[in-house]
Every structure is written in C-alpha cells, then in structure tokens.
Design a protein around this motif. Structure first.
Motif, PDB file in Angstrom:
ATOM      1  N   LEU A 327       0.989  -1.015  -0.060  1.00  0.00           N
ATOM      2  CA  LEU A 327      -0.022   0.171  -0.039  1.00  0.00           C
ATOM      3  C   LEU A 327       0.725   1.663  -0.084  1.00  0.00           C
ATOM      4  N   GLU A 328       2.172   0.972   0.660  1.00  0.00           N
ATOM      5  CA  GLU A 328       2.999   2.086   0.749  1.00  0.00           C
ATOM      6  C   GLU A 328       3.114   2.716  -0.643  1.00  0.00           C
ATOM      7  N   ALA A 329       3.810   1.541  -1.470  1.00  0.00           N
ATOM      8  CA  ALA A 329       4.147   1.737  -2.225  1.00  0.00           C
ATOM      9  C   ALA A 329       3.842   2.083  -3.561  1.00  0.00           C
ATOM     10  N   ARG A 333      -4.588   5.971  -3.409  1.00  0.00           N
ATOM     11  CA  ARG A 333      -5.040   7.796  -2.517  1.00  0.00           C
ATOM     12  C   ARG A 333      -5.315   7.254  -1.103  1.00  0.00           C
ATOM     13  N   HIS A 334      -6.859   6.506  -1.146  1.00  0.00           N
ATOM     14  CA  HIS A 334      -7.414   6.842   0.232  1.00  0.00           C
ATOM     15  C   HIS A 334      -7.244   4.817   0.671  1.00  0.00           C
ATOM     16  N   LEU A 349       0.457   1.400  10.524  1.00  0.00           N
ATOM     17  CA  LEU A 349       0.490   2.587   9.872  1.00  0.00           C
ATOM     18  C   LEU A 349       2.073   2.959  10.193  1.00  0.00           C
ATOM     19  N   SER A 350       2.582   2.964  10.735  1.00  0.00           N
ATOM     20  CA  SER A 350       3.760   3.314  10.694  1.00  0.00           C
ATOM     21  C   SER A 350       4.645   2.767   9.383  1.00  0.00           C
ATOM     22  N   ALA A 351       4.048   1.298   8.823  1.00  0.00           N
ATOM     23  CA  ALA A 351       5.021   0.833   7.623  1.00  0.00           C
ATOM     24  C   ALA A 351       3.984   1.737   6.226  1.00  0.00           C
ATOM     25  N   MET A 352       3.127   2.772   6.552  1.00  0.00           N
ATOM     26  CA  MET A 352       2.411   3.606   5.313  1.00  0.00           C
ATOM     27  C   MET A 352       2.606   5.149   5.678  1.00  0.00           C
ATOM     28  N   LEU A 377      -9.425   6.917   8.555  1.00  0.00           N
ATOM     29  CA  LEU A 377      -9.530   7.130   6.210  1.00  0.00           C
ATOM     30  C   LEU A 377      -8.352   7.854   6.672  1.00  0.00           C
ATOM     31  N   LEU A 378      -7.281   7.016   5.424  1.00  0.00           N
ATOM     32  CA  LEU A 378      -5.701   7.282   4.890  1.00  0.00           C
ATOM     33  C   LEU A 378      -6.100   8.087   3.520  1.00  0.00           C
ATOM     34  N   GLU A 379      -5.486   9.217   4.018  1.00  0.00           N
ATOM     35  CA  GLU A 379      -5.505  10.019   2.134  1.00  0.00           C
ATOM     36  C   GLU A 379      -3.311   9.708   2.320  1.00  0.00           C
ATOM     37  N   ARG A 380      -3.110   9.803   1.046  1.00  0.00           N
ATOM     38  CA  ARG A 380      -1.728   9.718   0.380  1.00  0.00           C
ATOM     39  C   ARG A 380      -1.587  11.737   1.015  1.00  0.00           C
TER      40      ARG A 380
END
Length: 381
Positions: A327-329, A333-334, A349-352, A377-380
C-alpha cells in the motif's frame, strides 16, 4: 449493567462490568488516541449502542448431562456453567436457549466432557438476524448423532418457527477451537438473511459476521459516507467477509441507490463468505462487483494495477508488513481501515508513512469488555 452471574462469580467474561458505561467508552477512545497520535487527525464522536441485549450471536459451550444440559461456558474445573439468561443477549434470543436445551434432551445428545474426552455435543452456535430469524449450528465430535438430529428436527422447527438454517459442524479433534472444517446442512435453506441498512447480506454457517448488528450497521454507514465523499472509480475490499463494506460502497449512495456503479473487488479466504457476497451482489443487480476467494496480501502483490481506494478489515493481527508495504508503494490514494485492535493498526500505520490518518471513529461493538472497532480514513500525503 447488573448481572447475577458476575455477582456470584460464575462468569467474569465482562471484564469492565463494574465501570460506568460512559467511562468504558472514554477509556477505549483514549487508548486509541494514544496509539494513533497523528497531527491533523480528526476524531468523530464515538458510536455506541445499547450496553446490554446487543449480542445477536451466541457461542455456547454445552456441558452437564443429556437430561440437564448447561449452555454457556466451562469453569476452572471444566464443569458447565449455564448462562441462558446472560444480559448481553436480547430477550428474543434468551427465549431460544431453553428450547435448544430441551432439544438436546429429546435428541439424546450427550454433552462433550473435556476432562474425559467423552461425549458428542461440544457447542451450540446461534445467530439471530435483524428480522428475528435463526441459524443454529450443532458442533459435534462425529456423525453419530446426525440421524437423531434429523429425526427430531421437525420438533425443533415447530418449537422455533423462526428457525431458518440448521447445520452440523464436525469437530473430531480435542482442541480449543470453536468449530471444525466440515459442515452438514440439516435444512433446505443454507443462508440466513441479515438485513443491514436496506441491504440483504447472506450469512452461511461458516461465514463471519459481527456480533453487534446495530453497531456494525453504523460502521458500514460511516465507511460508505467517506467513500461517497471521495467518489473513487475503483475499490478493493480486502478481508471482505460476506461483503458488507463492498456492497455498501458499490454504488454512490449505497447498493440500493440509483447512483453510478463503481468497480468493486472483494477478497476473502472463506469460500462460504464469498458465495454469500456473490449472492447479495446478484440480488442487488450489481454488474461491476466481483468477489473472489483468496489471500488479501497475495491478491494485492499479484495485481497489475491498483484501485483508487482500498478498504481493509483484517483480524486482530492487522494487515502485516507485506500488505502495508505494498500500500505504501502503490498509487492508492485512500485507505479505509477498520480495526479491532489499535495496537496492530498503529504498527501497520508506521509502515505506511505516506498514508496519513485524517479521520477516525471508535465504534463500541463490545460493551462491558475492552474490545472495540476503530474506523480510520487514510489519505496519501
């Protein structure tokens, strides 16, 4: 919540019972805020429901004798403790337990004795739908009692007119698990309809569903609202279960709305759950929703392209380093992350680091215990 079982020391499963309910919720949210301490994160007010009578699924260990079975748990000496009047269950579900106990006697089902490893009936797993219909699963050691179960099933259906699905689950091994791999249906119907937010989710015997249907409905509504606001063209629902998130987000405004369909893919290891999700999608007339049985991480790693938005609802261990790294790479977008353990959520989350938490909400799925669900909700960046 007042509980005679707790006061008598017969059951201490509700570890927070002595705390006022408002304090329980505050402490859970405080713990989540500590673990997910991110600048700019907006916390919505906690979502709660009734503090008792909320469990629509009962996992009862069967003890005692055929003539006097207990439905509940085992004590430290491995004797059955009867919990038929547990206040976590609604009155409609409490009323089912005496009928099932009578059926154990009528069908001559011998409760399994853990100490001596003798007997047949290990657990009774009961689920009640929002419409009051029932699924009852008999977890037994062998096929020996199946003929008697079939013989006396008409009596049970007459005594419980709302019984829709009955099955036998085979668990021959002596180990601390709830059920085995093989399921044998006793009824014509193989699925229990769970009407949630106007969507009929289908629950098969070996499919997972939340024990608190009202709060689960709120969880799906909140995720749907975030997805509708972002309006992605494509969505993956990883660890999708029976498709709750995916089906709620398949169209703008919900699966029964007239909004434009999105490309939605749901991935789940349980083939039973996937079959349930596929049935719901067909009934809803969805043409761009696809559900497949498989490992979420393997699916993502093998994909040739990424979607606009990913929903993840993993078990307590979280999504793990491989999927977090993907997901990090990726170009996603969300991410909508539904977690039942803020510790594993924080590790993921620490890995992203590029996917920043923007909104979060605690949903108290399990009053009287320290368990919960937290939606983020996570946003890039």
């Amino acid at each position: 919540m007042q509980c005679d079982y707790y006061d008598a020391g017969r059951c201490r499963s509700c570890t927070l019972l002595e705390q006022p309910y408002a304090d329980q919720v505050h402490a859970k949210e405080h713990r989540c805020r500590e673990l997910i301490d991110t600048p700019g994160l907006h916390w919505l007010p906690p979502m709660t429901g009734p503090e008792q009578g909320f469990r629509t699924k009962a996992k009862m260990v069967v003890g005692g004798t055929t003539e006097q079975p207990t439905l509940g748990i085992l004590d430290a000496e491995l004797h059955g403790v009867d919990l038929r009047e547990c206040g976590l269950y609604p009155a409609t579900l409490q009323a089912v337990f005496p009928v099932l106990a009578a059926f154990v006697t009528r069908a001559a089902l011998t409760p399994y004795d853990v100490a001596t490893r003798a007997g047949e009936l290990k657990h009774l797993l009961v689920t009640q739908s929002p419409d009051g219909e029932l699924m009852v699963r008999f977890v037994v050691r062998s096929q020996e009692p199946i003929a008697r179960l079939r013989k006396h099933l008409p009596w049970l259906r007459e005594a419980l007119p709302t019984l829709r699905v009955a099955s036998v689950n085979l668990l021959p091994e002596h180990k601390a698990v709830l059920e085995g791999e093989r399921e044998i249906l006793l009824t014509e119907d193989s699925t229990l309809r769970m009407a949630v937010n106007g969507i009929d989710l289908h629950l098969r015997p070996q499919s997972f569903f939340q024990t608190n249907t009202d709060v689960a409905a709120a969880l799906y509504r909140q995720a749907q609202a975030w997805v509708d606001e972002l309006d992605p063209g494509s969505v993956w629902d990883l660890y999708c279960g029976v498709g709750g998130f995916a089906l709620h987000c398949a169209r703008a405004g919900g699966a029964r709305a007239t909004g434009v369909e999105r490309d939605v893919v749901g991935i789940e290891t349980s083939r039973e759950a996937v079959a349930s999700a596929q049935t719901s999608a067909r009934e809803l007339g969805l043409t761009r929703a696809r559900f497949e049985a498989g490992d979420a991480t393997a699916f993502a790693l093998a994909a040739t392209h990424a979607p606009d938005l990913v929903i993840v609802n993993p078990p307590r261990r979280g999504i793990g380093p491989e999927l977090s790294g993907w997901l990090e790479a990726s170009s996603v977008r969300h991410v909508v992350y539904s977690s039942c353990h803020a510790g594993s959520l924080a590790r993921d989350l620490s890995a992203m680091p590029s996917l920043r938490p923007r909104r979060a909400q605690l949903l108290d799925m399990f009053p009287q215990t320290d368990h919960y669900e937290v939606l983020t909700l996570l946003e890039r960046a």
